[in-house]
Design an enzyme around this catalytic site. Structure first.
Site, PDB file in Angstrom:
ATOM      1  N   VAL A  87       5.192  19.338  33.615  1.00 46.38           N
ATOM      2  CA  VAL A  87       5.393  20.685  35.256  1.00 46.38           C
ATOM      3  C   VAL A  87       3.954  21.195  36.119  1.00 46.38           C
ATOM      4  O   VAL A  87       3.175  21.742  35.024  1.00 46.38           O
ATOM      5  CB  VAL A  87       6.474  21.543  35.308  1.00 46.38           C
ATOM      6  N   THR A  91      -1.914  29.054  40.558  1.00 48.47           N
ATOM      7  CA  THR A  91      -2.191  30.758  39.664  1.00 48.47           C
ATOM      8  C   THR A  91      -0.825  31.067  40.626  1.00 48.47           C
ATOM      9  O   THR A  91      -0.400  30.800  41.756  1.00 48.47           O
ATOM     10  CB  THR A  91      -3.493  30.720  40.387  1.00 48.47           C
ATOM     11  N   CYS A 273      -7.888  22.107  37.711  1.00 48.31           N
ATOM     12  CA  CYS A 273      -7.800  22.983  37.030  1.00 48.31           C
ATOM     13  C   CYS A 273      -8.837  23.958  36.401  1.00 48.31           C
ATOM     14  O   CYS A 273      -8.335  25.479  36.357  1.00 48.31           O
ATOM     15  CB  CYS A 273      -7.454  22.148  35.296  1.00 48.31           C
ATOM     16  N   LYS A 276      -8.331  27.429  38.418  1.00 53.94           N
ATOM     17  CA  LYS A 276      -6.544  28.240  37.813  1.00 53.94           C
ATOM     18  C   LYS A 276      -6.394  28.773  36.112  1.00 53.94           C
ATOM     19  O   LYS A 276      -6.569  29.708  35.694  1.00 53.94           O
ATOM     20  CB  LYS A 276      -5.355  27.120  38.211  1.00 53.94           C
ATOM     21  N   PHE A 335     -12.689  15.950  45.888  1.00 55.49           N
ATOM     22  CA  PHE A 335     -13.350  17.169  44.397  1.00 55.49           C
ATOM     23  C   PHE A 335     -13.928  16.430  43.854  1.00 55.49           C
ATOM     24  O   PHE A 335     -15.352  16.898  43.838  1.00 55.49           O
ATOM     25  CB  PHE A 335     -11.812  18.097  44.252  1.00 55.49           C
TER      26      PHE A 335
HETATM   27  P1  NAD Z   1       0.723  18.193  39.529  1.00 56.28           P
HETATM   28  O1  NAD Z   1       1.390  19.069  40.710  1.00 56.28           O
HETATM   29  O2  NAD Z   1       0.433  16.927  39.922  1.00 56.28           O
HETATM   30  O3  NAD Z   1       2.639  17.357  39.191  1.00 56.28           O
HETATM   31  C1  NAD Z   1       3.389  18.418  38.848  1.00 56.28           C
HETATM   32  C2  NAD Z   1       5.013  17.572  38.649  1.00 56.28           C
HETATM   33  O4  NAD Z   1       5.619  18.781  38.342  1.00 56.28           O
HETATM   34  C3  NAD Z   1       5.025  17.945  40.482  1.00 56.28           C
HETATM   35  O5  NAD Z   1       5.893  16.438  40.908  1.00 56.28           O
HETATM   36  C4  NAD Z   1       6.508  18.597  40.659  1.00 56.28           C
HETATM   37  O6  NAD Z   1       7.307  18.403  41.663  1.00 56.28           O
HETATM   38  C5  NAD Z   1       7.091  18.503  39.495  1.00 56.28           C
HETATM   39  N1  NAD Z   1       7.984  19.309  38.746  1.00 56.28           N
HETATM   40  C6  NAD Z   1       8.012  20.666  39.309  1.00 56.28           C
HETATM   41  N2  NAD Z   1       8.693  21.306  38.549  1.00 56.28           N
HETATM   42  C7  NAD Z   1       9.858  20.978  38.164  1.00 56.28           C
HETATM   43  C8  NAD Z   1      11.306  19.976  37.523  1.00 56.28           C
HETATM   44  N3  NAD Z   1      11.796  21.581  37.469  1.00 56.28           N
HETATM   45  N4  NAD Z   1      11.796  19.122  37.632  1.00 56.28           N
HETATM   46  C9  NAD Z   1      11.375  18.202  37.969  1.00 56.28           C
HETATM   47  N5  NAD Z   1       9.930  18.033  38.186  1.00 56.28           N
HETATM   48  C10 NAD Z   1       9.267  19.171  38.808  1.00 56.28           C
HETATM   49  O7  NAD Z   1       0.170  18.787  38.266  1.00 56.28           O
HETATM   50  P2  NAD Z   1      -0.270  18.447  36.955  1.00 56.28           P
HETATM   51  O8  NAD Z   1      -1.715  17.768  37.817  1.00 56.28           O
HETATM   52  O9  NAD Z   1       0.500  16.678  36.995  1.00 56.28           O
HETATM   53  O10 NAD Z   1      -0.574  18.867  36.271  1.00 56.28           O
HETATM   54  C11 NAD Z   1       0.462  19.700  35.560  1.00 56.28           C
HETATM   55  C12 NAD Z   1      -0.208  20.498  34.102  1.00 56.28           C
HETATM   56  O11 NAD Z   1      -0.934  19.671  33.891  1.00 56.28           O
HETATM   57  C13 NAD Z   1      -0.747  22.015  34.867  1.00 56.28           C
HETATM   58  O12 NAD Z   1       0.045  22.670  33.803  1.00 56.28           O
HETATM   59  C14 NAD Z   1      -2.848  21.178  34.285  1.00 56.28           C
HETATM   60  O13 NAD Z   1      -2.687  22.133  34.658  1.00 56.28           O
HETATM   61  C15 NAD Z   1      -2.405  20.588  33.426  1.00 56.28           C
HETATM   62  N6  NAD Z   1      -3.025  19.433  33.247  1.00 56.28           N
HETATM   63  C16 NAD Z   1      -3.444  18.992  34.614  1.00 56.28           C
HETATM   64  C17 NAD Z   1      -4.608  17.843  34.937  1.00 56.28           C
HETATM   65  C18 NAD Z   1      -5.344  16.811  35.758  1.00 56.28           C
HETATM   66  O14 NAD Z   1      -6.529  16.466  35.341  1.00 56.28           O
HETATM   67  N7  NAD Z   1      -4.172  17.205  37.228  1.00 56.28           N
HETATM   68  C19 NAD Z   1      -5.241  17.723  33.308  1.00 56.28           C
HETATM   69  C20 NAD Z   1      -4.934  18.253  32.599  1.00 56.28           C
HETATM   70  C21 NAD Z   1      -4.158  18.972  32.545  1.00 56.28           C
HETATM   71  C1  UGA Z   2     -11.424  18.674  33.781  1.00 58.34           C
HETATM   72  C2  UGA Z   2     -11.524  18.436  32.762  1.00 58.34           C
HETATM   73  O1  UGA Z   2     -12.692  17.787  32.629  1.00 58.34           O
HETATM   74  C3  UGA Z   2     -10.386  17.680  31.634  1.00 58.34           C
HETATM   75  O2  UGA Z   2     -10.852  17.658  30.779  1.00 58.34           O
HETATM   76  C4  UGA Z   2      -9.199  18.562  32.224  1.00 58.34           C
HETATM   77  O3  UGA Z   2      -8.078  18.290  31.326  1.00 58.34           O
HETATM   78  C5  UGA Z   2      -8.628  18.734  33.639  1.00 58.34           C
HETATM   79  O4  UGA Z   2     -10.281  19.329  34.394  1.00 58.34           O
HETATM   80  C6  UGA Z   2      -7.805  19.530  33.649  1.00 58.34           C
HETATM   81  O5  UGA Z   2      -7.162  20.303  32.731  1.00 58.34           O
HETATM   82  O6  UGA Z   2      -7.344  19.475  34.715  1.00 58.34           O
HETATM   83  P1  UGA Z   2     -10.982  17.062  36.186  1.00 58.34           P
HETATM   84  O7  UGA Z   2     -10.947  18.653  37.423  1.00 58.34           O
HETATM   85  O8  UGA Z   2     -10.349  16.168  36.868  1.00 58.34           O
HETATM   86  O9  UGA Z   2     -11.282  16.985  34.536  1.00 58.34           O
HETATM   87  O10 UGA Z   2     -12.424  16.771  36.528  1.00 58.34           O
HETATM   88  P2  UGA Z   2     -13.836  17.172  35.874  1.00 58.34           P
HETATM   89  O11 UGA Z   2     -14.576  15.720  35.503  1.00 58.34           O
HETATM   90  O12 UGA Z   2     -14.138  18.188  34.971  1.00 58.34           O
HETATM   91  O13 UGA Z   2     -14.774  17.732  37.254  1.00 58.34           O
HETATM   92  C7  UGA Z   2     -14.335  18.993  37.753  1.00 58.34           C
HETATM   93  C8  UGA Z   2     -15.417  19.206  38.898  1.00 58.34           C
HETATM   94  O14 UGA Z   2     -16.642  19.327  38.304  1.00 58.34           O
HETATM   95  C9  UGA Z   2     -15.774  17.657  39.715  1.00 58.34           C
HETATM   96  O15 UGA Z   2     -15.603  18.857  41.168  1.00 58.34           O
HETATM   97  C10 UGA Z   2     -16.559  17.562  39.726  1.00 58.34           C
HETATM   98  O16 UGA Z   2     -17.222  16.989  40.664  1.00 58.34           O
HETATM   99  C11 UGA Z   2     -17.742  18.793  39.298  1.00 58.34           C
HETATM  100  N1  UGA Z   2     -18.789  18.126  37.841  1.00 58.34           N
HETATM  101  C12 UGA Z   2     -18.305  17.888  37.180  1.00 58.34           C
HETATM  102  C13 UGA Z   2     -20.301  19.203  38.480  1.00 58.34           C
HETATM  103  O17 UGA Z   2     -20.266  19.664  39.721  1.00 58.34           O
HETATM  104  N2  UGA Z   2     -21.583  18.895  37.949  1.00 58.34           N
HETATM  105  C14 UGA Z   2     -20.726  17.999  36.164  1.00 58.34           C
HETATM  106  O18 UGA Z   2     -21.948  17.890  35.989  1.00 58.34           O
HETATM  107  C15 UGA Z   2     -19.562  17.395  36.263  1.00 58.34           C
END
Ligand code: NAD
Ligand code: UGA
Length: 461
Positions: A87, A91, A273, A276, A335
């Protein structure tokens, strides 16, 4: 057959479970979400997120051993032996730690929901990114149940990067699994190791203690963001001294101790991410009375804000200190490239700043316009959303490249130059264009971390 459940069908839950389902046809994977619209999209041809290769993986497993549903979540919890919790952990925007700490309300609600609906023991896996020691709270909530059920709480953070999610999940640098040093927790860790070993080489599956796993996720993101802020800080110095940031990045990146990745100077990092998670790290340090450490990491965010503000200030200065009424084409809203995600996008931050200067904006992006429109809210009516970059640039005084989509580098800039107001400016916030060629066509070229190429004297510099 093991019943595996994932709570949260977002950017992480959906792709992660699709790849597990693809490689583990022997298990049944169900992904649930409270957002019915999102679930409907996962069950349709129009998946809720754009990610190269995702559709193929989903179509291969969906209906076979991969199911998306918003119904009967309680029943699915009860039937599952393994539950991934993915989920959102944004922040916190209120109360103690507002603007810094992670908002754990969705996370805790999920824990209580699992407890209320379980009649058998389960392995609970933190997939979401969480402050270190969250698993302790989770275990307290789950294991103080009246019917004596035992839950093993593990940490298995996700490292995928958007736009590359399928490649990262198929061939991860590592899979990290953290668990306590008790026989029950270690047996649970082994179960999850075996799950990933269906396609991940065993030497890439790392097991650690619970707290190391939780903290490693925050630290990985902090280190990645720190590299970008470091090179962006140097880009400011390059612009003052005539050094070229791409050459500097190449020169230092060939040192095998530094390495070449994540050294692209830019208009700043975005995404849901980095900011946050660093705020979360800063808050943790403050909570543990480590103000110097907190301040060190906070600086990564300060440089990121500075870089975006500097980019806009350069635009205003270059264009004779007024943007009011001038048409500016913004190339990019996402982004980063290869995603439709606009969360914390530096492109939208620039967009807001330019609107404050009363510029007339045409925002162009191949996949992210709808998300951009929603994020901009009331400001959206002041922006023209344009899929076609040639139309966006038509009669514009300037172009700003804000997302590194390959398509933007491959445009016919001679044609674009002819359609623009003159003098024509181009601001490359991603260093993806051929600046020399653009200058020769007649553009005034500003690129991050490089000396400007101008057809007139920049008197104010
Ligand atoms: P997101 O907002 O896209 O998805 C989260 C989902 O959880 C939402 O669709 C929401 O409706 C659902 N949800 C919340 N509470 C719920 C509940 N009680 N029951 C069922 N569903 C529920 O978020 P995300 O980008 O997938 O990120 C999820 C987590 O993974 C975060 O902690 C984030 O930091 C981490 N993370 C994200 C990325 C990324 O690239 N986006 C990469 C690595 C880690
Ligand atoms: C990042 C991490 O790379 C993942 O490993 C991690 O799982 C994820 O956050 C998360 O926890 O959500 P993401 O945010 O999807 O992944 O994208 P990145 O490729 O890391 O880029 C992040 C930002 O940095 C982008 O805006 C990108 O354009 C910028 N960036 C990246 C730069 O400005 N310069 C670079 O050299 C690389």
């Amino acid at each position: 057959m093991t019943h595996i459940l994932c709570i949260g069908a977002g950017y992480v839950g959906g792709p992660t479970m699709a790849v597990i389902a693809k490689h583990c046809p022997q298990h049944r994977i169900t992904v649930v979400d409270v957002n019915r619209q999102r679930i409907d999209a996962w069950n349709s041809d129009q998946l809720p997120i754009y990610e190269p290769g995702l559709k193929e993986v989903v179509e291969q497993a969906r209906g076979r051993n991969l199911f998306f549903t918003a119904d009967d979540i309680e029943q699915h919890i009860d039937q599952s032996e393994i539950i991934f919790v993915s989920v959102n952990t944004p922040t916190k925007s209120f109360g103690q730690g507002a603007g810094r700490a992670a908002d754990l309300q969705y996370w805790e609600k999920t824990a209580r929901q699992i407890l209320e609906n379980s009649t058998s023991p389960k392995i609970i896996i933190e997939k979401s990114t969480l402050p270190v020691r969250t698993a302790e709270a989770m275990a307290h909530i789950l294991n103080t149940n009246p019917n004596g059920l035992h839950f093993d709480v593990l940490s298995n953070p996700e490292f995928l990067a958007e736009g590359n999610a399928i490649e990262n999940l198929e061939h991860p640098d590592r899979v990290l699994i953290g668990g306590h040093d008790t026989p029950s927790a270690q047996a649970a860790v082994q179960t999850i190791v075996e799950l990933y070993a269906n396609w991940v080489p065993r030497d890439r599956i790392i097991t650690t203690n619970l707290w190391s796993s939780e903290l490693s996720k925050l630290v990985a993101n902090a280190f990645l963001a720190q590299r970008i802020s470091s090179i962006n800080a140097i880009s400011a110095l390059c612009e003052k001294t005539g050094a070229d940031v791409s050459e500097v990045a190449y020169a230092i990146g060939t040192d095998s101790r530094i390495g070449p990745k994540f050294l692209n100077a830019s208009v700043g990092f975005g995404g849901s991410c980095f900011k946050k998670d660093i705020l979360n790290l800063v808050y943790l340090c403050e909570q543990h009375n480590l103000p110097e450490v907190a301040e060190y990491w906070e600086q990564v965010l300060k440089i990121n804000e500075y870089q975006g503000a500097r980019f806009v200030a350069n635009m205003v200065h270059a264009m004779f200190n007024t943007l009011a009424g001038k048409r500016i084409a913004l190339f990019g809203a996402a982004f980063k490239a290869n995603t439709s995600d606009t969360r914390e996008s530096p492109a939208l931050a620039v967009c807001r700043e330019l609107l404050a200067e009363h510029a007339d904006l045409a925002l162009c992006d191949p996949y992210a316009l709808e998300n951009a429109r929603q994020d901009l809210g009331a400001l959206a009516r002041k922006v023209t959303f344009e899929l076609d970059p040639y139309r966006a640039a038509d009669a514009a005084h300037a172009i700003a490249v804000l997302t590194e989509w390959a398509d933007f580098a491959a445009l016919d800039y001679q044609r674009i130059f002819q359609s623009m107001a003159h003098p024509a400016f181009i601001f490359d916030g991603r260093n993806i264009l051929d600046h020399k060629a653009l200058f020769e066509m007649g553009f005034n070229v500003y690129a991050v971390g490089k000396a400007p190429r101008l057809h007139f004297n920049d008197i104010g510099k």
